[in-house]
Design a protein around this motif. Sequence first.
Motif, mmCIF file in Angstrom:
data_model
loop_
_atom_site.group_PDB
_atom_site.id
_atom_site.type_symbol
_atom_site.label_atom_id
_atom_site.label_comp_id
_atom_site.label_asym_id
_atom_site.label_seq_id
_atom_site.Cartn_x
_atom_site.Cartn_y
_atom_site.Cartn_z
ATOM 1 N N LEU A 1 -5.615 20.084 -4.036
ATOM 2 C CA LEU A 1 -5.553 19.254 -4.772
ATOM 3 C C LEU A 1 -6.892 18.476 -5.246
ATOM 4 C CD1 LEU A 1 -2.195 17.122 -3.798
ATOM 5 C CD2 LEU A 1 -2.396 19.204 -5.969
ATOM 6 N N GLN A 2 -8.005 18.814 -4.421
ATOM 7 C CA GLN A 2 -9.300 18.417 -4.761
ATOM 8 C C GLN A 2 -9.207 16.786 -4.893
ATOM 9 O OE1 GLN A 2 -12.240 20.705 -5.193
ATOM 10 N NE2 GLN A 2 -10.704 21.603 -3.864
ATOM 11 N N VAL A 3 -8.714 16.135 -3.688
ATOM 12 C CA VAL A 3 -8.910 14.887 -3.743
ATOM 13 C C VAL A 3 -10.388 14.361 -3.522
ATOM 14 C CG1 VAL A 3 -7.861 12.783 -2.744
ATOM 15 C CG2 VAL A 3 -6.415 14.886 -2.955
ATOM 16 N N PRO A 4 -10.572 13.491 -4.416
ATOM 17 C CA PRO A 4 -12.109 12.792 -4.223
ATOM 18 C C PRO A 4 -12.176 12.098 -2.844
ATOM 19 C CG PRO A 4 -11.152 12.484 -6.368
ATOM 20 C CD PRO A 4 -9.939 12.865 -5.768
ATOM 21 N N ASP A 5 -13.379 12.306 -2.063
ATOM 22 C CA ASP A 5 -13.581 11.578 -1.055
ATOM 23 C C ASP A 5 -12.834 12.206 0.019
ATOM 24 O OD1 ASP A 5 -15.294 9.827 -2.337
ATOM 25 O OD2 ASP A 5 -14.071 8.345 -2.463
ATOM 26 N N ARG A 6 -12.199 13.305 -0.064
ATOM 27 C CA ARG A 6 -11.293 14.006 1.040
ATOM 28 C C ARG A 6 -11.840 13.796 2.400
ATOM 29 N NH1 ARG A 6 -12.198 17.485 -2.776
ATOM 30 N NH2 ARG A 6 -13.066 19.568 -2.339
ATOM 31 N N GLU A 7 -12.938 14.545 2.346
ATOM 32 C CA GLU A 7 -13.814 14.556 3.883
ATOM 33 C C GLU A 7 -13.827 13.325 4.512
ATOM 34 O OE1 GLU A 7 -17.347 16.589 3.869
ATOM 35 O OE2 GLU A 7 -16.701 18.387 3.027
ATOM 36 N N PHE A 8 -14.119 12.156 3.953
ATOM 37 C CA PHE A 8 -14.480 10.833 4.680
ATOM 38 C C PHE A 8 -12.661 10.435 4.882
ATOM 39 C CE2 PHE A 8 -13.503 6.243 4.025
ATOM 40 C CZ PHE A 8 -14.375 5.798 4.981
ATOM 41 N N ILE A 9 -11.596 10.606 3.823
ATOM 42 C CA ILE A 9 -10.531 10.296 4.010
ATOM 43 C C ILE A 9 -9.916 10.844 5.326
ATOM 44 C CG2 ILE A 9 -8.090 10.180 2.971
ATOM 45 C CD1 ILE A 9 -9.302 9.707 0.485
ATOM 46 N N LEU A 10 -9.986 12.247 5.395
ATOM 47 C CA LEU A 10 -9.205 13.016 6.543
ATOM 48 C C LEU A 10 -9.767 12.726 7.871
ATOM 49 C CD1 LEU A 10 -9.361 16.584 4.868
ATOM 50 C CD2 LEU A 10 -7.296 15.026 5.200
ATOM 51 N N LYS A 11 -11.094 12.370 8.023
ATOM 52 C CA LYS A 11 -11.647 11.690 9.321
ATOM 53 C C LYS A 11 -11.318 10.325 9.666
ATOM 54 C CE LYS A 11 -16.084 11.526 11.731
ATOM 55 N NZ LYS A 11 -17.559 11.816 11.560
ATOM 56 N N ALA A 12 -11.420 9.438 8.435
ATOM 57 C CA ALA A 12 -11.316 7.968 8.852
ATOM 58 C C ALA A 12 -9.977 7.520 9.190
ATOM 59 C CB ALA A 12 -11.991 7.167 7.512
ATOM 60 N N ASP B 1 0.778 -1.402 -0.066
ATOM 61 C CA ASP B 1 -0.004 0.046 -0.065
ATOM 62 C C ASP B 1 0.852 1.171 -0.016
ATOM 63 O OD1 ASP B 1 -2.440 -1.184 -0.324
ATOM 64 O OD2 ASP B 1 -3.164 -0.820 1.412
ATOM 65 N N MET B 2 1.856 1.493 -0.906
ATOM 66 C CA MET B 2 2.485 2.704 -1.277
ATOM 67 C C MET B 2 1.625 3.650 -1.608
ATOM 68 S SD MET B 2 4.289 -0.326 -1.497
ATOM 69 C CE MET B 2 4.233 -0.844 -3.350
ATOM 70 N N ILE B 3 0.610 3.298 -2.373
ATOM 71 C CA ILE B 3 -0.224 4.396 -2.948
ATOM 72 C C ILE B 3 -1.868 4.138 -2.411
ATOM 73 C CG2 ILE B 3 1.341 4.897 -5.045
ATOM 74 C CD1 ILE B 3 -0.676 3.176 -6.738
ATOM 75 N N GLY B 4 -2.559 5.271 -2.815
ATOM 76 C CA GLY B 4 -3.898 4.937 -2.310
ATOM 77 C C GLY B 4 -4.203 5.924 -1.255
ATOM 78 N N ILE B 5 -5.109 6.691 -0.942
ATOM 79 C CA ILE B 5 -5.559 7.369 0.156
ATOM 80 C C ILE B 5 -5.039 8.530 0.060
ATOM 81 C CG2 ILE B 5 -5.724 7.623 2.504
ATOM 82 C CD1 ILE B 5 -6.185 4.582 2.964
ATOM 83 N N GLY B 6 -3.516 8.966 0.023
ATOM 84 C CA GLY B 6 -3.020 10.195 -0.026
ATOM 85 C C GLY B 6 -2.676 10.449 -1.434
#
Length: 246
Positions: free
Chosen positions: A229-240, A37-42
């Motif tokens: 960078l307008q990352v999709p799903d950022r609100e969920f990602i930042l919280k979770a 999991d080098m990539i994904g999420i960030g």
Amino acid sequence: MKLAVLTDVHGNAPALKAVLAEIDAQSDIDHIYCAGDMIGIGPYSNEVLSMLFSRPDVSMVTGNHDEAVLSLLLGETYPVSHHASKEHHHWIAEHLDSAYIPMLKHLPRMIQQTTEGHSLLVNHYHIKPSKLLDPICLDPFSTIIEPTLPAIASLFKEYEAELIIFGYHHPVHFFKNKQTIYLNPGSLGCSKNASAPYAIIDMRTENLHIHLKEAAYDKASFLASYDRLQVPDREFILKAFHGAST
């Protein structure tokens, strides 16, 4: 011989840079293992892969996020179990430098070797031997289980090694019995603190010595990049994944 172990960087380049700086400052680390999991999420896939692939002292295995993104890039079946992440993974795939596609594709899922008389197994998470060649769309990685010694020992019962290194589940796992040490140093890129966890393994004595470490980095600036960078799903990602309030 001393080894460094890290996992679940998840596109967090500032955290990885901080960890690699600490590792290099020690000057006696012989090799680095990254458990997927080098990539994904960030958002910093290219920067993370550049840092890792450019080093001859790094060995990596693939994780579920790496393989899910690759499935999109290669036109393969995307895993139904990752459906909630598909838009985000498309964004990661669209921004990934194509030079890294064959590099990721040729990474193994598992590394097994003996070093300094100590047997090691590196994987992202448990996969049944019968599923080692299954594509990601068939969900080869086992379901995350409770992080206890009996549960983890039972999960990896088909594999024999003095040290089993893994990731996937983001909290630190450090368990041992008479036969095996089970080590997940914690997600480097998704720690809820302003620090990036990793581990150092000292193999210079008969018994392995594990040192859990954390490298401080500018997490606030990193989190701000999700909006920039307008990352999709950022609100969920930042919280979770980062423990940030939204």
